[in-house]
Write an enzyme that holds these catalytic residues in place. Structure first.
Site, PDB file in Angstrom:
ATOM      1  CB  CYS A   1      56.694  -6.725  16.810  1.00  8.39           C
ATOM      2  SG  CYS A   1      56.710  -7.303  18.500  1.00  8.39           S
TER       3      CYS A   1
ATOM      4  CG  ASN B   1      58.638  -5.034  21.956  1.00 11.83           C
ATOM      5  OD1 ASN B   1      57.716  -4.518  21.347  1.00 11.83           O
ATOM      6  ND2 ASN B   1      59.222  -6.152  21.551  1.00 11.83           N
TER       7      ASN B   1
ATOM      8  CG  HIS C   1      59.561  -3.697  16.592  1.00 10.80           C
ATOM      9  ND1 HIS C   1      58.550  -3.195  17.375  1.00 10.80           N
ATOM     10  CD2 HIS C   1      59.865  -4.922  17.114  1.00 10.80           C
ATOM     11  CE1 HIS C   1      58.262  -4.066  18.324  1.00 10.80           C
ATOM     12  NE2 HIS C   1      59.047  -5.119  18.192  1.00 10.80           N
TER      13      HIS C   1
HETATM   14  O1  UT7 Z   1      59.464  -7.664  19.359  1.00  5.45           O
HETATM   15  C1  UT7 Z   1      59.342  -8.954  18.863  1.00  5.45           C
HETATM   16  C2  UT7 Z   1      60.639  -9.520  18.537  1.00  5.45           C
HETATM   17  N1  UT7 Z   1      61.422  -9.735  19.737  1.00  5.45           N
HETATM   18  C3  UT7 Z   1      62.715  -9.418  19.723  1.00  5.45           C
HETATM   19  O2  UT7 Z   1      63.191  -8.882  18.755  1.00  5.45           O
HETATM   20  C4  UT7 Z   1      63.539  -9.811  20.912  1.00  5.45           C
HETATM   21  C5  UT7 Z   1      64.830 -10.453  20.469  1.00  5.45           C
HETATM   22  N2  UT7 Z   1      65.654 -10.960  21.553  1.00  5.45           N
HETATM   23  C6  UT7 Z   1      66.258 -10.169  22.465  1.00  5.45           C
HETATM   24  O3  UT7 Z   1      66.046  -8.969  22.477  1.00  5.45           O
HETATM   25  C7  UT7 Z   1      67.229 -10.798  23.423  1.00  5.45           C
HETATM   26  O4  UT7 Z   1      67.472 -12.128  23.031  1.00  5.45           O
HETATM   27  C8  UT7 Z   1      66.771 -10.775  24.909  1.00  5.45           C
HETATM   28  C9  UT7 Z   1      66.771  -9.347  25.452  1.00  5.45           C
HETATM   29  C10 UT7 Z   1      65.381 -11.374  25.025  1.00  5.45           C
HETATM   30  C11 UT7 Z   1      67.726 -11.593  25.773  1.00  5.45           C
HETATM   31  O5  UT7 Z   1      69.063 -11.112  25.593  1.00  5.45           O
HETATM   32  P1  UT7 Z   1      70.264 -12.111  25.278  1.00  5.45           P
HETATM   33  O6  UT7 Z   1      71.468 -11.326  25.181  1.00  5.45           O
HETATM   34  O7  UT7 Z   1      69.852 -12.936  24.070  1.00  5.45           O
HETATM   35  O8  UT7 Z   1      70.315 -12.978  26.572  1.00  5.45           O
HETATM   36  P2  UT7 Z   1      70.145 -14.556  26.767  1.00  5.45           P
HETATM   37  O9  UT7 Z   1      68.706 -14.948  26.687  1.00  5.45           O
HETATM   38  O10 UT7 Z   1      71.116 -15.294  25.917  1.00  5.45           O
HETATM   39  O11 UT7 Z   1      70.645 -14.694  28.237  1.00  5.45           O
HETATM   40  C12 UT7 Z   1      72.007 -14.439  28.619  1.00  5.45           C
HETATM   41  C13 UT7 Z   1      72.129 -14.628  30.101  1.00  5.45           C
HETATM   42  C14 UT7 Z   1      71.558 -15.955  30.592  1.00  5.45           C
HETATM   43  O12 UT7 Z   1      72.333 -16.405  31.659  1.00  5.45           O
HETATM   44  P3  UT7 Z   1      73.449 -17.543  31.443  1.00  5.45           P
HETATM   45  O13 UT7 Z   1      72.712 -18.721  30.880  1.00  5.45           O
HETATM   46  O14 UT7 Z   1      74.436 -16.954  30.463  1.00  5.45           O
HETATM   47  O15 UT7 Z   1      73.989 -17.749  32.808  1.00  5.45           O
HETATM   48  C15 UT7 Z   1      70.199 -15.593  31.091  1.00  5.45           C
HETATM   49  O16 UT7 Z   1      69.726 -16.458  32.079  1.00  5.45           O
HETATM   50  O17 UT7 Z   1      71.396 -13.596  30.781  1.00  5.45           O
HETATM   51  C16 UT7 Z   1      70.453 -14.207  31.661  1.00  5.45           C
HETATM   52  N3  UT7 Z   1      69.270 -13.360  31.727  1.00  5.45           N
HETATM   53  C17 UT7 Z   1      69.142 -12.341  32.580  1.00  5.45           C
HETATM   54  N4  UT7 Z   1      69.953 -11.881  33.532  1.00  5.45           N
HETATM   55  C18 UT7 Z   1      69.525 -10.815  34.242  1.00  5.45           C
HETATM   56  C19 UT7 Z   1      68.173 -13.422  30.939  1.00  5.45           C
HETATM   57  N5  UT7 Z   1      67.305 -12.452  31.296  1.00  5.45           N
HETATM   58  C20 UT7 Z   1      67.882 -11.777  32.323  1.00  5.45           C
HETATM   59  C21 UT7 Z   1      67.494 -10.684  33.106  1.00  5.45           C
HETATM   60  N6  UT7 Z   1      68.346 -10.222  34.048  1.00  5.45           N
HETATM   61  N7  UT7 Z   1      66.314 -10.047  32.918  1.00  5.45           N
END
Ligand code: UT7
Length: 328
Positions: free
Chosen positions: A115, A285, A255
């Site tokens: 990225c 993204n 970004h």
């Molecule tokens: O561009 C390169 C660099 N990349 C980035 O900068 C990305 C950085 N990371 C992020 O943007 C975020 O971490 C994500 C968008 C990828 C994920 O968001 P988050 O707030 O960190 O969510 P998480 O992975 O901690 O998941 C929270 C909950 C989980 O459920 P439980 O374990 O709390 O029951 C996941 O299973 O949300 C769940 N979850 C979803 N639920 C509905 C994860 N993805 C989804 C989804 N829809 N698509």
């Protein structure tokens, strides 16, 4: 007369026609428009046809740039393509782009910095101009993320999209242009964001395909944290080094990985939302494509003399910030 610098002389972009909305994704994986919007800020992303490679979108972006700037294919001395989704492992995508647009007087190469690829390429391209040897350098950021995304994995498929943007670098002695750049890399971050197979470390075989190891793997939380810290620290560093504070900035071009990351960076740096380029809701993204797509969307609002900082963070880890003064 100021020293010879590289300045952005034009911008072009291309996104494919097909749109994948949050409602579409609700039918594909266990997710919701509400979750995607509130956790990422993304509403839709564009998807390239399966039979069209990254170079197809990149060439369209360069053609848009040429049409808007009056550049002809044979004017191009160097074309640098930032991408993590090259058409093939080799030859490089830049070469194919030059062939597609029928450019015969230059050379090209790819940069893989995920990225942050566009920032790395912009910095390298600027150095070519600063030597005085090259007049027209085209810097492209292009990624067909749909080619490396597992559309059964809700953690990644909701984030990424396809698109390409391109800028033309030429020389200036106006005092404007690319003033400074701070780039960083730390291979310790690779465990959190990578593709497991398909390189020399683990060549493709039946098992890697069966194990879905040719798709993006991301552990989102550590990447989120490192992205916020990396962008904030390099924005501060590049501003301080040039005797500026965030109050002096006209535009922050971050970004587009997650709206919450953008807001956190903007709030910490105390930059008002009106000065932050945001289009993540439309494209998601697009990896190396996000920064030039922002410049293209906001081109009409940019004014000569505007102080602009571009910042990015991505797989590697790679990150950094470029400070430039808009020159048209
Ligand atoms: O561009 C390169 C660099 N990349 C980035 O900068 C990305 C950085 N990371 C992020 O943007 C975020 O971490 C994500 C968008 C990828 C994920 O968001 P988050 O707030 O960190 O969510 P998480 O992975 O901690 O998941 C929270 C909950 C989980 O459920 P439980 O374990 O709390 O029951 C996941 O299973 O949300 C769940 N979850 C979803 N639920 C509905 C994860 N993805 C989804 C989804 N829809 N698509």
């Amino acid at each position: 007369m100021s020293k010879l610098r590289a300045a952005i002389k034009g911008v072009g972009a291309f996104v494919p026609e097909k749109v994948l909305t949050n409602a579409d994704l609700e039918k594909m994986v266990d997710t919701s428009d509400e979750w995607i919007t509130s956790r990422t800020g993304i509403k839709e992303r564009h998807i390239c046809p399966p039979d069209k490679p990254t170079s197809y979108m990149a060439a369209k972006a360069v053609e848009d740039l040429m049409q808007k700037s009056g550049l002809t294919p044979d004017d191009i001395d160097v074309l640098i393509c930032a991408t993590v989704t090259p058409d093939t492992v080799f030859p490089d995508t830049a070469n194919t782009i030059l062939h597609t647009i029928n450019a015969k007087n230059g050379f090209g190469f790819d940069i893989n910095a995920a990225c942050s690829g566009f920032l790395y390429a912009l910095t390298v391209g600027s150095k070519f101009i600063e030597t005085g040897t090259y007049n027209n350098v085209v810097v492209v950021g292009a990624d067909k993320m749909s080619s490396i995304i597992d559309y059964t994995d809700r953690a990644t498929c909701i984030i990424f999209g396809d698109g390409a943007g391109a800028v033309l670098l030429g020389s200036t002695t106006s005092g404007n242009g690319v003033i400074d750049s701070i780039l960083r890399g730390d291979g310790a971050g690779r465990e959190f964001l990578h593709m497991k197979a398909g390189g020399s470390a683990k060549p493709a075989n039946h098992e890697t395909v069966d194990n879905k190891e040719h798709f993006v793997y991301q552990d989102g939380k550590p990447v989120f944290k490192a992205a916020v810290n990396g962008m904030i620290s390099t924005v501060n560093e590049v501003l301080e080094r040039n005797g500026l504070s965030t109050k002096d900035l006209d535009w922050l071009v971050p970004h587009q990985a997650n709206m919450r990351i953008i807001s956190s960076v903007g709030d910490t740096l105390d930059i008002p939302k009106e000065k932050i380029m945001i289009n993540i809701h439309k494209y998601g993204n697009t990896t190396a494509g996000t920064l030039p797509l922002c410049l293209n969307d906001y081109e009409k609002q940019l004014k000569k003399g505007d102080k602009v900082v571009l910042t990015a963070f991505g797989g590697g880890f790679t990150w950094g910030s470029v400070y430039l003064i808009w020159d048209y």
